[in-house]
Design a protein around this motif. Structure first.
Motif, PDB file in Angstrom:
ATOM      1  N   LEU A 280      86.465   3.607  69.726  1.00 45.35           N
ATOM      2  CA  LEU A 280      87.535   3.525  70.717  1.00 45.35           C
ATOM      3  C   LEU A 280      88.460   4.735  70.539  1.00 45.35           C
ATOM      4  O   LEU A 280      88.046   5.759  70.027  1.00 45.35           O
ATOM      5  N   ASP A 281      89.698   4.645  71.000  1.00 50.45           N
ATOM      6  CA  ASP A 281      90.612   5.776  70.888  1.00 50.45           C
ATOM      7  C   ASP A 281      90.986   6.005  69.429  1.00 50.45           C
ATOM      8  O   ASP A 281      91.580   5.139  68.789  1.00 50.45           O
TER       9      ASP A 281
ATOM     10  N   LEU B 284      89.723  -7.342  68.389  1.00 45.46           N
ATOM     11  CA  LEU B 284      89.130  -6.117  67.865  1.00 45.46           C
ATOM     12  C   LEU B 284      88.767  -6.380  66.403  1.00 45.46           C
ATOM     13  O   LEU B 284      87.875  -7.142  66.101  1.00 45.46           O
ATOM     14  N   HIS B 285      89.462  -5.757  65.520  1.00 46.42           N
ATOM     15  CA  HIS B 285      89.376  -5.999  64.077  1.00 46.42           C
ATOM     16  C   HIS B 285      90.758  -5.675  63.547  1.00 46.42           C
ATOM     17  O   HIS B 285      91.562  -5.028  64.242  1.00 46.42           O
ATOM     18  N   PRO B 286      91.111  -6.134  62.370  1.00 44.73           N
ATOM     19  CA  PRO B 286      92.466  -5.867  61.883  1.00 44.73           C
ATOM     20  C   PRO B 286      92.792  -4.373  61.890  1.00 44.73           C
ATOM     21  O   PRO B 286      91.981  -3.551  61.464  1.00 44.73           O
ATOM     22  N   GLU B 287      93.954  -4.040  62.377  1.00 47.04           N
ATOM     23  CA  GLU B 287      94.453  -2.655  62.370  1.00 47.04           C
ATOM     24  C   GLU B 287      95.759  -2.628  61.581  1.00 47.04           C
ATOM     25  O   GLU B 287      96.837  -2.339  62.102  1.00 47.04           O
ATOM     26  N   ILE B 288      95.635  -2.945  60.308  1.00 43.26           N
ATOM     27  CA  ILE B 288      96.797  -3.102  59.439  1.00 43.26           C
ATOM     28  C   ILE B 288      97.598  -1.810  59.319  1.00 43.26           C
ATOM     29  O   ILE B 288      98.823  -1.830  59.197  1.00 43.26           O
ATOM     30  N   GLY B 289      96.924  -0.678  59.374  1.00 41.84           N
ATOM     31  CA  GLY B 289      97.616   0.586  59.219  1.00 41.84           C
ATOM     32  C   GLY B 289      98.602   0.899  60.321  1.00 41.84           C
ATOM     33  O   GLY B 289      99.476   1.764  60.146  1.00 41.84           O
ATOM     34  N   HIS B 290      98.502   0.203  61.454  1.00 42.63           N
ATOM     35  CA  HIS B 290      99.343   0.547  62.596  1.00 42.63           C
ATOM     36  C   HIS B 290     100.452  -0.467  62.864  1.00 42.63           C
ATOM     37  O   HIS B 290     101.068  -0.442  63.931  1.00 42.63           O
ATOM     38  N   VAL B 291     100.705  -1.342  61.899  1.00 40.10           N
ATOM     39  CA  VAL B 291     101.864  -2.229  62.039  1.00 40.10           C
ATOM     40  C   VAL B 291     103.130  -1.458  61.689  1.00 40.10           C
ATOM     41  O   VAL B 291     103.109  -0.496  60.917  1.00 40.10           O
ATOM     42  N   ARG B 292     104.246  -1.895  62.278  1.00 45.57           N
ATOM     43  CA  ARG B 292     105.554  -1.316  61.954  1.00 45.57           C
ATOM     44  C   ARG B 292     106.350  -2.355  61.187  1.00 45.57           C
ATOM     45  O   ARG B 292     106.435  -3.514  61.594  1.00 45.57           O
ATOM     46  N   LEU B 293     106.968  -1.907  60.095  1.00 49.80           N
ATOM     47  CA  LEU B 293     107.734  -2.809  59.249  1.00 49.80           C
ATOM     48  C   LEU B 293     109.122  -2.218  59.009  1.00 49.80           C
ATOM     49  O   LEU B 293     109.445  -1.139  59.495  1.00 49.80           O
TER      50      LEU B 293
ATOM     51  N   ALA C  17      99.839   9.800  65.339  1.00 46.70           N
ATOM     52  CA  ALA C  17      99.820  10.346  66.695  1.00 46.70           C
ATOM     53  C   ALA C  17     100.062   9.277  67.742  1.00 46.70           C
ATOM     54  O   ALA C  17     100.490   9.586  68.863  1.00 46.70           O
ATOM     55  N   PHE C  18      99.815   8.022  67.404  1.00 39.79           N
ATOM     56  CA  PHE C  18      99.974   6.933  68.370  1.00 39.79           C
ATOM     57  C   PHE C  18     101.328   6.226  68.224  1.00 39.79           C
ATOM     58  O   PHE C  18     101.957   5.876  69.214  1.00 39.79           O
ATOM     59  N   HIS C  19     101.766   5.971  66.984  1.00 33.66           N
ATOM     60  CA  HIS C  19     102.916   5.102  66.759  1.00 33.66           C
ATOM     61  C   HIS C  19     104.036   5.719  65.948  1.00 33.66           C
ATOM     62  O   HIS C  19     105.033   5.057  65.670  1.00 33.66           O
ATOM     63  N   GLY C  20     103.894   6.954  65.541  1.00 29.31           N
ATOM     64  CA  GLY C  20     104.952   7.566  64.754  1.00 29.31           C
ATOM     65  C   GLY C  20     105.077   6.930  63.387  1.00 29.31           C
ATOM     66  O   GLY C  20     104.284   7.194  62.485  1.00 29.31           O
ATOM     67  N   ASP C  21     106.067   6.027  63.222  1.00 26.92           N
ATOM     68  CA  ASP C  21     106.371   5.482  61.901  1.00 26.92           C
ATOM     69  C   ASP C  21     105.735   4.127  61.626  1.00 26.92           C
ATOM     70  O   ASP C  21     106.343   3.247  61.023  1.00 26.92           O
TER      71      ASP C  21
END
Length: 306
Positions: free
Chosen positions: A79-80, A152-161, A174-178
């Motif tokens: 995917l992207d 999809l499948h877990p995308e843990i790296g792209h959560v924001r905390l 590139a997609f979510h910044g922080d």
């Protein structure tokens, strides 16, 4: 004994192996370039190991995001992704077509999770998370020993905390910044620290913010997935081993006394480095190959039984 091959398709490096779950007999590593060149090189390696017979199945443990649902029309496609040239690339199809055998596909972190669950640091655990912190940040989740799939499948790296107080770093995703990948992956840390993370001393105060971010991630996983083990691999954690205990020490305060069992001592045994090291991903790919072969054989056994 069946002849199995595995491909760990990483964002930076590809590892191709021949063997069985629990044993690697042949191994080849090379840089991950474009999809056609990389997959062709992996296929050529597997063909070179054919000897008297072709492989019976191949497992691919790949960076993502991937379409892993068999019901989806784009199953087996990338995917992207921030990896240049890979968005929309066919991953499983070219391997299956070239080698004429069943192909099992999952994420690289789900593959590593399967290997650590069966042979490594998470043996005996019903639920576990495998995190890798390197070129990116990914997480594989096993529930009752099975990889978690859904939309999809877990995308843990792209959560924001929650960010550390006073931290103004914009993030490198590139997609979510922080998001977490944008804060503590290798490239993100290089941007924050002004140099490669391996060159920064363990006692440098700059690690405090990274430890805070990782602690937030651990607390979130404990509260949402309730894993019995969190295994943390990848180059960042491996080359800076002080970072893991720094983060663990902060988790009880983040939980605020809500989970009384999550003491610092208990967490130190629950959040651990991998036992399989760099073999976790390739070994997971061999497990995926064995599963693909078993899935193909199951309908034949059912018909024979009927």
């Amino acid at each position: 004994m069946h002849k199995l091959a595995g491909i760990e398709l990483g964002g930076t490096k590809t590892v191709v192996v021949l063997g069985q779950p629990g044993r690697i007999d042949e191994r080849l590593e090379f840089a991950t370039t474009g999809p056609t060149e990389t997959l062709d090189r992996a296929i050529d390696a597997i063909r070179s190991w054919r000897d008297d017979k072709p492989v019976d199945a191949v497992g691919i443990a790949s960076f993502g995001p991937l379409r892993v649902s068999h019901e989806a029309s784009d199953h087996g496609f990338m995917l992207d992704t921030p990896k240049p040239g890979w968005s929309g690339a066919a991953v499983a199809g070219p391997v299956a077509a070239a080698l004429g055998c069943p192909v099992g596909l999952d994420t690289d972190v789900n593959g590593a999770a399967l290997a650590e669950h069966r042979f490594g640091a998470a043996r005996g655990c019903e639920s576990m998370v495998y995190l890798t912190i390197g070129t990116g940040l990914g997480g594989g989740v096993l529930i009752a020993g099975e990889p978690a799939h859904g939309l999809l499948h877990p995308e843990i790296g792209h959560v924001r905390l929650r960010r550390a107080p006073g931290d103004t770093f914009e993030g490198a995703c590139a997609f979510h910044g922080d998001c977490m990948e944008g804060l503590v992956s290798g490239p993100a840390l290089a941007a924050r620290l002004g140099t490669h993370p391996s060159r920064v001393a363990a006692d440098d105060p700059a690690w405090e913010t990274a430890a805070h971010d990782l602690a937030e991630l651990f607390a979130m996983l404990i509260l949402t997935v309730s894993p019995q083990r969190i295994v943390v691999g990848g180059g960042v954690a491996g080359k800076q081993p002080h970072l893991l205990p720094m983060a663990i020490a902060r988790v009880p305060a983040l939980l605020g006394g809500y989970l009384r069992d999550c003491t610092r001592e208990k967490l130190a045994g629950m959040i651990t480095p991998p036992l399989l090291g760099d073999d976790a991903g390739p070994m997971g790919a061999l497990i995926l190959a064995a599963r693909a072969l078993e899935d193909r054989r199951a309908p034949a056994r059912a018909l024979a039984g009927a």
